[in-house]
Scaffold this motif. Structure first.
Motif, short mmCIF file in Angstrom:
data_model
loop_
_atom_site.label_atom_id
_atom_site.label_comp_id
_atom_site.label_asym_id
_atom_site.label_seq_id
_atom_site.Cartn_x
_atom_site.Cartn_y
_atom_site.Cartn_z
N MET A 229 0.84 -1.19 0.00
CA MET A 229 0.00 0.00 0.00
C MET A 229 0.88 1.25 0.00
SD MET A 229 -2.75 1.29 2.90
CE MET A 229 -3.75 -0.17 2.72
N PRO A 230 0.52 2.27 -0.79
CA PRO A 230 1.29 3.51 -0.76
C PRO A 230 1.25 4.12 0.63
CG PRO A 230 -0.26 3.49 -2.61
CD PRO A 230 -0.61 2.33 -1.73
N ALA A 231 2.21 4.94 0.94
CA ALA A 231 2.24 5.58 2.25
C ALA A 231 2.64 7.03 2.10
CB ALA A 231 3.21 4.86 3.19
N LEU A 232 2.10 7.88 2.94
CA LEU A 232 2.47 9.29 3.00
C LEU A 232 3.49 9.44 4.13
CD1 LEU A 232 -1.06 10.94 2.61
CD2 LEU A 232 0.75 10.86 0.89
N ILE A 233 4.73 9.69 3.77
CA ILE A 233 5.82 9.84 4.73
C ILE A 233 6.34 11.27 4.63
CG2 ILE A 233 8.03 8.97 5.57
CD1 ILE A 233 5.86 6.88 5.69
N ASP A 234 6.36 11.98 5.73
CA ASP A 234 6.82 13.36 5.67
C ASP A 234 8.35 13.43 5.81
OD1 ASP A 234 7.58 13.27 8.37
OD2 ASP A 234 6.04 14.67 9.05
N PRO A 235 8.96 14.62 5.71
CA PRO A 235 10.43 14.71 5.74
C PRO A 235 11.06 14.24 7.04
CG PRO A 235 9.48 16.74 4.87
CD PRO A 235 8.36 15.94 5.42
N PHE A 236 10.25 14.05 8.08
CA PHE A 236 10.78 13.65 9.38
C PHE A 236 10.42 12.21 9.70
CE2 PHE A 236 9.84 18.14 9.11
CZ PHE A 236 11.11 18.67 9.29
N GLN A 237 10.11 11.46 8.62
CA GLN A 237 9.84 10.02 8.67
C GLN A 237 8.61 9.68 9.51
OE1 GLN A 237 11.57 7.97 6.51
NE2 GLN A 237 12.21 10.05 5.93
N ARG A 238 7.67 10.61 9.57
CA ARG A 238 6.40 10.32 10.22
C ARG A 238 5.41 9.84 9.17
NH1 ARG A 238 6.27 16.19 13.12
NH2 ARG A 238 6.42 16.68 10.90
N ARG A 239 4.74 8.74 9.46
CA ARG A 239 3.74 8.21 8.53
C ARG A 239 2.41 8.91 8.80
NH1 ARG A 239 2.64 2.15 6.49
NH2 ARG A 239 0.62 2.51 5.49
N ILE A 240 1.85 9.55 7.79
CA ILE A 240 0.59 10.28 7.92
C ILE A 240 -0.54 9.34 7.52
CG2 ILE A 240 -0.66 12.36 7.30
CD1 ILE A 240 2.08 12.77 8.74
N ASP A 241 -1.27 8.85 8.53
CA ASP A 241 -2.34 7.89 8.26
C ASP A 241 -3.68 8.34 8.84
OD1 ASP A 241 -1.95 7.52 10.97
OD2 ASP A 241 -1.40 5.40 10.82
N TYR A 242 -3.77 9.62 9.23
CA TYR A 242 -4.98 10.12 9.91
C TYR A 242 -5.35 11.46 9.29
CZ TYR A 242 -7.75 11.70 14.01
OH TYR A 242 -8.73 12.16 14.85
N LEU A 243 -6.60 11.57 8.85
CA LEU A 243 -7.11 12.79 8.23
C LEU A 243 -8.33 13.28 9.00
CD1 LEU A 243 -7.09 14.79 5.75
CD2 LEU A 243 -8.70 13.20 4.66
N ARG A 244 -8.30 14.54 9.40
CA ARG A 244 -9.46 15.17 10.04
C ARG A 244 -10.14 16.05 9.00
NH1 ARG A 244 -8.91 15.11 15.95
NH2 ARG A 244 -10.38 16.86 16.01
N VAL A 245 -11.44 15.85 8.82
CA VAL A 245 -12.18 16.51 7.75
C VAL A 245 -13.25 17.41 8.35
CG1 VAL A 245 -13.61 16.18 5.70
CG2 VAL A 245 -11.81 14.52 6.24
N SER A 246 -13.13 18.73 8.14
CA SER A 246 -14.15 19.67 8.59
C SER A 246 -15.28 19.70 7.57
CB SER A 246 -13.56 21.07 8.75
OG SER A 246 -14.57 22.00 9.04
N VAL A 247 -16.50 19.38 8.03
CA VAL A 247 -17.65 19.39 7.12
C VAL A 247 -18.39 20.72 7.17
CG1 VAL A 247 -17.87 16.89 7.26
CG2 VAL A 247 -19.22 18.33 8.81
N THR A 248 -18.07 21.56 8.15
CA THR A 248 -18.60 22.92 8.25
C THR A 248 -17.74 23.69 9.24
OG1 THR A 248 -20.51 24.30 8.83
CG2 THR A 248 -20.24 22.26 10.07
N ASP A 249 -17.64 25.01 9.03
CA ASP A 249 -16.96 25.83 10.04
C ASP A 249 -17.97 26.52 10.95
OD1 ASP A 249 -17.94 27.53 8.08
OD2 ASP A 249 -16.18 28.81 8.01
N ARG A 250 -19.28 26.23 10.74
CA ARG A 250 -20.32 26.80 11.59
C ARG A 250 -20.41 26.02 12.91
NH1 ARG A 250 -20.44 29.29 6.95
NH2 ARG A 250 -22.25 30.55 6.39
#
Length: 326
Positions: free
Chosen positions: A1-22
């Motif tokens: 599986m592809p992986a999102l790895i940042d420059p500091f070798q942290r694996r990004i596997d969690y996304l927070r999604v705002s469905v409204t700013d109200r």
């Protein structure tokens, strides 16, 4: 599986999604009274646009998604969106953060739609203090929502309490007792200097308070796996309650950061305490292909900052918390 790895070798596997700013509350550390600078609804991602973007993140190895706001239960069709997201292949965990005011009428539908876990903001069990913090006298609605969530079978249910000096710090013990009685996970949170409201809020050193509470109540340190989140936990010996502290100010957790945030307009925020961003919504509406959007996501992760600078540069983030997505 592809992986999102940042420059500091942290694996990004969690996304927070705002469905409204109200939001239907005006918590003192989040939104100022009378605030009107909300995103235009025409700029909000549609359910299909959100599902498309989240699907791309999942294809890149994100396995956990949390729906946030503002107050996500104010977004029309939230359970329909949850159903679309929970059906994404390889998404392992779909959760939702709420202030609880609308939860009583949504809890069973959210559970049926595939939401696995709930985080509920609750800063006080005293009605007058609750109203002073949130701007509304609606503690009963939140408690009704918690009962409905338990009846719907949500487990665990996490309570998020932002602890403020001279406001609600004297209620922490009462909240611990409530969580023990109900079997909730209680997480004490230090306020962050995000926006003018956050900078005006005086917090408490929860590194010290958490340790003293754990000792007083006979709680045992709880070791969680890498990427489990920013909280440090203790649990009751019988296992029915956990206490956690989230300490962005007294003991930051940036070295283990595994998350990014998607605003309601499709802006990807790479760090809660920095201004780095990628305008994915604008790119998508300009006709970007999935391949183009994946390239933009990967470029953003490649530029993810090492850490926030809340202590060194508290003035840096001028947007309010609800505009970032919790």
């Amino acid at each position: 599986m592809p992986a999102l790895i940042d420059p500091f070798q942290r694996r990004i596997d969690y996304l927070r999604v705002s469905v409204t700013d109200r939001c239907d509350l005006r918590c003192t550390y989040c939104l100022p009274k009378g605030f009107k600078g909300f995103e235009e609804p025409a700029h909000w991602l549609t359910h299909d646009e959100m599902t498309r973007l989240v699907g791309l993140f999942v294809s890149l190895g994100v396995s956990k998604v949390r729906l946030t706001g503002g107050e996500p239960l104010l977004r029309r069709g939230i359970t329909t969106l949850a159903s679309k997201l929970s059906a994404l292949p390889r998404l392992k965990d779909l959760s939702l953060s709420s202030n609880g005011t609308q939860l009583a009428r949504h809890a069973s539908d959210l559970r049926a739609a595939g939401v696995h876990r709930l985080n509920i903001s609750l800063d006080s069990l005293d009605a007058s203090c609750f109203a002073r913090i949130t701007g509304r006298d609606c503690l009963g609605d939140v408690l009704d929502g918690l009962r409905a969530a338990k009846e719907a079978g949500f487990d665990p249910i996490k309570l998020n309490m932002v602890v403020q000096a001279d406001v609600n710090v004297d209620e922490v013990e009462r909240m611990v007792a409530f969580a023990l009685q109900q079997g909730f996970v209680l997480r004490l949170i230090e306020p962050m200097p995000v926006g003018d409201t956050g900078r005006a809020t005086q917090g408490v050193n929860l590194t010290q308070l958490g340790e003293s509470l754990a000792e007083r109540h006979g709680l045992i340190p709880q070791v969680l796996g890498q990427g489990a989140g920013p909280a440090r936990y203790w649990r009751a010996p019988h296992g029915s309650m956990s206490l956690g502290v989230i300490t962005p100010m007294s003991q930051h957790f940036c070295a283990s950061c595994n998350r990014v945030r998607l605003g309601v307009d499709g802006t990807l925020y790479l760090c809660l305490g920095q201004n780095d961003r990628v305008e994915l919504g604008r790119l998508m509406r300009a006709g970007a292909s999935d391949a183009d959007l994946i390239d933009a996501i990967q470029a953003g992760i490649a530029a993810k900052p090492e850490r926030h600078e809340f202590n060194e540069r508290p003035e840096r983030v001028v947007r309010f918390m609800s505009q970032t997505g919790g």
